[in-house]
Design a protein around this motif. Structure first.
Motif, PDB file in Angstrom:
ATOM      1  N   GLN A  79      10.574  62.255 -12.281  1.00 40.62           N
ATOM      2  CA  GLN A  79       9.920  60.983 -11.963  1.00 40.62           C
ATOM      3  C   GLN A  79       9.713  60.797 -10.468  1.00 40.62           C
ATOM      4  O   GLN A  79       8.855  60.029 -10.054  1.00 40.62           O
ATOM      5  N   GLU A 138       8.521  57.874  -5.911  1.00 43.72           N
ATOM      6  CA  GLU A 138       7.357  57.100  -5.472  1.00 43.72           C
ATOM      7  C   GLU A 138       7.431  55.647  -5.926  1.00 43.72           C
ATOM      8  O   GLU A 138       7.114  54.744  -5.170  1.00 43.72           O
ATOM      9  N   GLU A 139       7.845  55.428  -7.177  1.00 46.19           N
ATOM     10  CA  GLU A 139       7.902  54.047  -7.661  1.00 46.19           C
ATOM     11  C   GLU A 139       8.936  53.243  -6.885  1.00 46.19           C
ATOM     12  O   GLU A 139       8.722  52.071  -6.572  1.00 46.19           O
ATOM     13  N   ASN A 177      13.197  52.936 -16.148  1.00 47.55           N
ATOM     14  CA  ASN A 177      12.552  54.241 -16.286  1.00 47.55           C
ATOM     15  C   ASN A 177      13.457  55.287 -16.905  1.00 47.55           C
ATOM     16  O   ASN A 177      12.979  56.278 -17.449  1.00 47.55           O
TER      17      ASN A 177
END
Ligand SMILES: Nc1ncnc2c1ncn2[C@@H]1O[C@H](COP(=O)(O)OP(=O)(O)OP(=O)(O)O)[C@@H](O)[C@H]1O
Ligand SMILES: [Mg+2]
Lengths: 283, 349
Positions: free
Chosen positions: A169, A172-173, A195
């Motif tokens: 993942q 970035e988020e 997530n």
């Protein structure tokens, strides 16, 4: 979709049937038969004997100890696993590869050896033994030792599940959330945790199954004191060695039932997990 | 100056990603960072946002050095190269995120109103309840932009905002971004490696190469007066012709031109740059590089002619169709290539 792409096999029917039968036979002999035997033996003398066996005070004590052990070990490893995978996946630091290898250590060491390590450290003759004895703290042949050994053995489950997921993942988020003004706590609760929730739940399930079923390491540190330091797997062994087959299989059937529930939950989760993963796509 | 970088350096290990970058952006200006892949554009944006700490130099926003201000307090809008939308949140939740985490937290109604307003601005009404995976690339892009605008940023940073989109959508969104910028008057920096995009959208263009700024200027300046060979080649088609520079004169095959700025050099190698549309063809005797016509491509109203000079070097010429027809040339014929405008830089070819 896959069905439409893959061409139907062109092997002769005999080969197909042969392979299928072989696989089913294998599963039958090594999985279904033993599991069936557990329940059959447990109920060999009728439901009354079964109930008597599972409500025996020693059996109840073993169940309580197993539940307590899992109730301590699982949350500990949950917190550790999340913290470790967060650090490993989202940051670069010295000793990162060492940490990753160390997390795997309990998987690569035989559980009996793990148990022995704790005896060596905290037993009466061990490194910290005299100090512990002087302060009247009993770890080995007592509940704390069992919990310690279980925590050690189940250490990798959550982290192992989360590290690849979080690495995939990326961060970035989290960075986007940070730029938008979120605090560290908000980022974790609102972005990271949602997530990883399915992977986390899956890891916890596996961790729990192992925590309740662990035999080797716990056997070494427990001392097998009936009604005090026997977990369910240890209780099964004792009963079996004493030729109390119905009682042994009755307790074993509870463990087996637990395994089945875990398996069902795991399958369900894998479905959800795969779905959300696919939905999340490449983004 | 609203946003200012002063002598910013950034290295990753022993790799220098950004070297000595100084840049000033006026309030309300839209600046493009243009450069090839790996030239340090993203790194520079991340330094402005605070996601990366410069090894040296300063970043000032509104006249204040922001070194001591954490990322979450800088109030910067950042649109990431791959959007970085929150995958488990709907469009509305994504856009409202920056308000939701604000302290004190605005009321749910206030957040909803702002989200609605922004989705209207980016033309995404009616998609509030979709998840990022249920959107096209262009739609994700606009959600990412709305999300960044929600916190009313002091500076908007966009990292290759249209990079992942096809040419048609790109063109549309490009105009739309320009309009949006004109309406909101926000100070913005956007990264691109598409020169057309930079020239069309930006007020000023910053050309970067290997972590350094090559040139800063308006699109016209950048295109018409490239300051370095790199900028010449990076923007548009250009012919490179080896030449000799000797005491203020550059000599090519069949051509000399004055280069007073290099009067200090004697018999040094150089390269002359000339754009295809600044080259003309002529027949008969006179000045000019002797060439042979190789290949002719009709491109709508204009013609692109591929020629080779005596050294076998290819020279591209572009002219109007009418002019080409008047010349009465064709493949295999000889001509002189005469530059209208040419720029010489010292250095080996
Ligand atoms: N975290 C990092 N660690 C090591 N090297 C890095 C890191 N981030 C960037 N770099 C290097 O710095 C250089 C500049 O990277 P940057 O991402 O700023 O390039 P860019 O101009 O945005 O390129 P692109 O157009 O491909 O996005 C690259 O060579 C890259 O490999
Ligand atoms: Mg980049």
């Amino acid at each position: 979709m896959r069905r439409a792409v893959v061409a139907p096999t062109t092997e002769p029917a005999l080969v197909q049937w042969g392979l299928t039968l072989a696989a089913l036979g294998f599963v039958g002999i090594f999985l279904v038969l033993p599991l069936g035997t557990v329940f059959a033996e447990a109920l060999a003398h009728g439901p009354a004997a079964y109930l008597r066996a599972v409500s025996d005070p020693d059996a109840l004590a073993a169940m309580r100890l197993t539940l307590i052990t899992a109730a301590i070990a699982v949350p500990l490893n949950l917190v550790f696993g999340v913290a470790a995978s967060w650090a490993i996946a989202k940051f670069d630091f010295r000793g990162k590869s060492v940490l990753i290898s160390l997390i795997d250590l309990p998987f690569s060491v035989s559980p009996v050896v793990s148990g022995l390590i704790f005896v060596l450290l905290f037993g009466l003759q061990g490194w910290f033994g005299p100090w512990l004895a002087a302060h009247d703290i009993k770890l080995i042949f007592a509940v704390p030792g069992i919990v310690l050994a279980t925590v050690f053995v189940t250490f990798p489950f959550v982290a192992r599940e989360l590290i690849p997921l979080m690495q995939e993942q990326g961060s970035e988020e989290e960075e986007a959330a940070l730029v938008l003004g979120a605090s560290g706590r908000q980022i974790f609760l609102l972005v990271t945790l949602p997530n990883i929730r399915w992977g986390l739940l899956y890891g916890v399930l596996l961790c729990n199954a192992r925590a309740m079923g662990e035999f080797g390491a716990v056997s070494v540190v427990s001392g097998h004191i009936r009604g005090l330091t026997n977990t369910m797997p240890l209780q099964v062994e004792i009963l079996y060695n004493e030729y109390q087959f119905v009682a042994a299989f009755a307790v074993a059937s509870l463990l087996a039932g637990l395994a089945l529930v875990t398996l069902a939950a795991k399958t369900l989760l894998e479905h959800r997990f795969a779905a959300t993963r696919a939905a999340a796509g490449k983004d | 100056m609203y946003l200012e970088l002063r002598n910013v350096d950034k290295a990753f290990g022993d790799f220098q990603a950004v070297s000595d970058v100084s840049l000033a952006v006026r309030e309300g200006e839209l600046v493009a960072l243009l450069g090839p892949s790996g030239s340090g554009k993203t790194t520079l944006l991340r330094i402005i946002a605070g996601l990366e700490r410069p090894d040296r130099g300063q970043v000032l926003i509104g006249g204040t050095d922001v070194a001591g201000i954490g990322v979450q307090y800088r109030q910067i809008g950042f649109v990431f190269q791959h959007y970085a939308l929150f995958r488990h949140m709907t469009v509305a939740q994504n856009v409202g995120f920056g308000l939701r985490v604000r302290k004190p937290r605005p009321s749910a109604a206030a957040i909803a109103a702002k989200v609605h307003e922004l989705l209207h601005l980016v033309q995404m009404e009616g998609m509030e309840h979709r998840y990022p995976t249920q959107l096209s690339g262009g739609q994700r892009q606009r959600v990412a932009l709305a999300r960044a605008l929600a916190i009313e940023p002091r500076v908007l940073l966009l990292d290759e905002p249209f990079g992942a989109l096809d040419a048609q959508v790109r063109k549309e969104l490009r105009r739309w971004l320009r309009r949006l910028h004109d309406e909101t008057g926000i100070t913005g920096v956007f990264v691109t490696h598409d020169q057309e995009e930079a020239l069309e959208v930006a007020d000023r263009v910053v050309v970067m190469n290997t972590g350094r700024i090559e040139q800063v200027g308006t699109p016209e300046e950048i295109y018409d007066e490239p300051a370095t060979p790199f900028v010449y080649q990076f923007l548009g088609n250009v012919n490179r012709l080896p030449c000799r520079i000797d005491r203020g004169q550059a000599t090519l095959a069949g051509l000399t031109l004055p280069v007073p700025e290099f009067s200090g050099l004697s018999d040094a190698p150089g390269i002359a740059f000339v754009r295809p549309h600044d080259l003309d063809l002529a027949v008969g005797d006179g000045d000019g590089i002797p060439v042979t016509v190789r290949h002719v491509v009709l491109m709508g109203p204009s013609v692109r002619i591929e020629t080779v000079d005596a050294a076998g070097q290819t020279l591209e010429v572009e002219m109007s169709r009418a002019h080409w027809n008047a010349l009465a040339l064709g493949p295999g014929t000889r001509a002189r290539a005469t530059p209208r405008q040419m720029r010489v830089f010292p250095g080996e070819a």
